[in-house]
Write an enzyme that holds these catalytic residues in place. Sequence first.
Site, mmCIF file in Angstrom:
data_model
loop_
_atom_site.group_PDB
_atom_site.id
_atom_site.type_symbol
_atom_site.label_atom_id
_atom_site.label_comp_id
_atom_site.label_asym_id
_atom_site.label_seq_id
_atom_site.Cartn_x
_atom_site.Cartn_y
_atom_site.Cartn_z
ATOM 1 N N ARG A 128 0.780 -1.238 0.000
ATOM 2 C CA ARG A 128 0.000 0.000 0.000
ATOM 3 C C ARG A 128 0.813 1.290 0.000
ATOM 4 O O ARG A 128 1.898 1.336 0.585
ATOM 5 C CB ARG A 128 -0.920 0.022 1.235
ATOM 6 C CG ARG A 128 -1.986 -1.035 1.171
ATOM 7 C CD ARG A 128 -2.838 -1.104 2.419
ATOM 8 N NE ARG A 128 -3.861 -2.132 2.260
ATOM 9 C CZ ARG A 128 -3.618 -3.439 2.336
ATOM 10 N NH1 ARG A 128 -2.413 -3.888 2.624
ATOM 11 N NH2 ARG A 128 -4.596 -4.302 2.129
ATOM 12 N N HIS A 153 -0.906 -2.561 -4.468
ATOM 13 C CA HIS A 153 -0.355 -3.448 -5.497
ATOM 14 C C HIS A 153 -0.365 -2.856 -6.908
ATOM 15 O O HIS A 153 -0.744 -3.533 -7.877
ATOM 16 C CB HIS A 153 -1.105 -4.777 -5.487
ATOM 17 C CG HIS A 153 -0.845 -5.637 -4.274
ATOM 18 N ND1 HIS A 153 0.315 -5.586 -3.539
ATOM 19 C CD2 HIS A 153 -1.617 -6.601 -3.663
ATOM 20 C CE1 HIS A 153 0.258 -6.468 -2.548
ATOM 21 N NE2 HIS A 153 -0.905 -7.092 -2.591
ATOM 22 N N HIS A 227 3.386 -12.926 -5.799
ATOM 23 C CA HIS A 227 2.237 -13.116 -4.910
ATOM 24 C C HIS A 227 1.642 -14.531 -4.968
ATOM 25 O O HIS A 227 0.415 -14.693 -5.019
ATOM 26 C CB HIS A 227 1.187 -12.065 -5.250
ATOM 27 C CG HIS A 227 0.328 -11.630 -4.105
ATOM 28 N ND1 HIS A 227 -0.381 -12.517 -3.321
ATOM 29 C CD2 HIS A 227 0.050 -10.411 -3.604
ATOM 30 C CE1 HIS A 227 -1.062 -11.840 -2.400
ATOM 31 N NE2 HIS A 227 -0.816 -10.557 -2.549
ATOM 32 N N SER A 228 2.476 -15.570 -4.942
ATOM 33 C CA SER A 228 1.918 -16.934 -4.904
ATOM 34 C C SER A 228 1.242 -17.197 -3.572
ATOM 35 O O SER A 228 1.712 -16.755 -2.520
ATOM 36 C CB SER A 228 3.015 -17.987 -5.124
ATOM 37 O OG SER A 228 3.135 -18.280 -6.503
ATOM 38 N N ASP A 299 -1.373 -10.086 8.051
ATOM 39 C CA ASP A 299 -1.227 -9.346 6.799
ATOM 40 C C ASP A 299 -0.238 -8.224 7.097
ATOM 41 O O ASP A 299 -0.577 -7.050 7.059
ATOM 42 C CB ASP A 299 -2.592 -8.808 6.345
ATOM 43 C CG ASP A 299 -2.547 -8.271 4.917
ATOM 44 O OD1 ASP A 299 -1.450 -8.236 4.334
ATOM 45 O OD2 ASP A 299 -3.612 -7.888 4.400
ATOM 46 N N GLU A 363 5.568 -12.437 0.652
ATOM 47 C CA GLU A 363 5.861 -11.467 -0.396
ATOM 48 C C GLU A 363 7.098 -10.661 -0.014
ATOM 49 O O GLU A 363 7.051 -9.848 0.914
ATOM 50 C CB GLU A 363 4.663 -10.535 -0.570
ATOM 51 C CG GLU A 363 3.357 -11.253 -0.863
ATOM 52 C CD GLU A 363 2.138 -10.439 -0.417
ATOM 53 O OE1 GLU A 363 1.981 -9.309 -0.893
ATOM 54 O OE2 GLU A 363 1.358 -10.933 0.407
#
Length: 404
Positions: A128, A153, A227-228, A299, A363
């Site tokens: 962000r 993103h 981003h898997s 997150d 990530e």
Amino acid sequence: MTLPISTILFQRSAQRRGRLALLILLGVAGATPLLAGTILSPNQRTEARIDKRAFGKLEDGTPIDIYTLRNRNGLQVDITPYGGTVVAIKTPDRRGRITDIVLGYADAKGYVSDISYFGALIGRYANRIARGRFTLNNVEYRLPQNNGVNHLHGGVRGFHKVVWQPREMTRAHGVALQLTYLSKDNEEGYPGNLAVTATYILSDANELRIEYSASTDKETVVNLTHHSYFNLAGAGMGDVLQHKVRINADRFTPVDDTLIPTGELKAVKGTPFDFRRATAIGSRINQADDQLVFGKGYDHNFVLNKQGQELSLAATVYEPASGRALEMWTTEPGVQLYTGNFLDKVRGKAGKDYNRNGAFCLEAQHFPDSPNRPAFPSTVLKPGERYTQTTVYKFMVRGAKEKP
Ligand code: GLA
């Protein structure tokens, strides 16, 4: 004892079995990392190669391909130039059974309508930027506010929604797919023409290595990631709450209720963010902790313990039932642990539905909102400079009795 997958691939002839028994004995003695019950059949052993096939069409009729990279040990990675997306990663468990361990869709259309960033390359700025604004050289830039009031993103048509130029390559220890993309000046509001390369390399050491580089003709900000969504028990096989995670970070960046860092680098000690020892994702995820409430789970960006830009071990994940383990190495200063908190009946590959906590993402990145945080490591790229980033996901299996 962690086993490289290459050591578990053996021919099944009687003669070899005798030799294997001997090696197992040596292994018990600590000389050779081998384990009983992990033999793959001979037809699972392959030559390293890349194949290409059609993966569908975009709405405007553009055909999209999918490339399958295989290494000598039977590992397989499917990648599409649409979004530079990893569509499948197939690896054996400790008994040699091969399963797809990343979430994804059956065809290109699934990725066009995706809102979860499954397997994608993320840019120009991963994570962000507060209120979609930042200032460079006294000029304020405005970006799409596509995540509440914030920019996430790279925007609506970030690098995950564009078609990259593919090129098949061979490298010393594996096969590679190089993807390039030219992000034009002012695309999604960012300044400068940015020429980006991301190369996926599948090595015979069972590593998926991603090498990024970028250059610009005008000062800009860059933060690229991958981003898997991993589920080491298999995509669509329930939640990842039993997966054990270790993160090499003494600190993390707490956020406000819109998931923008407050600026503090907070010690993980005594918090549910202490993953310095392997801990099950689910063991603290529901604790009454403001940070977990804001993120609806994990997150968050972890501040990796490292000197500079060296490629260092960031995280290890182990799934006890299958024995699959994953190491993540990166040159980046941070890693976002995201536990699929927003997944809700997403229809994926093989008719499987993906739900909350059905996967985890690691990530590699610079910290969120760095363009507005002068104290964070800088994400500014100037003309004449080169942005580089390397991240490695290494796939392994462990025995049933081993500790995480
Ligand atoms: C990142 C973000 C999350 C979420 C996921 C994808 O991890 O931090 O908030 O957007 O990507 O859904």
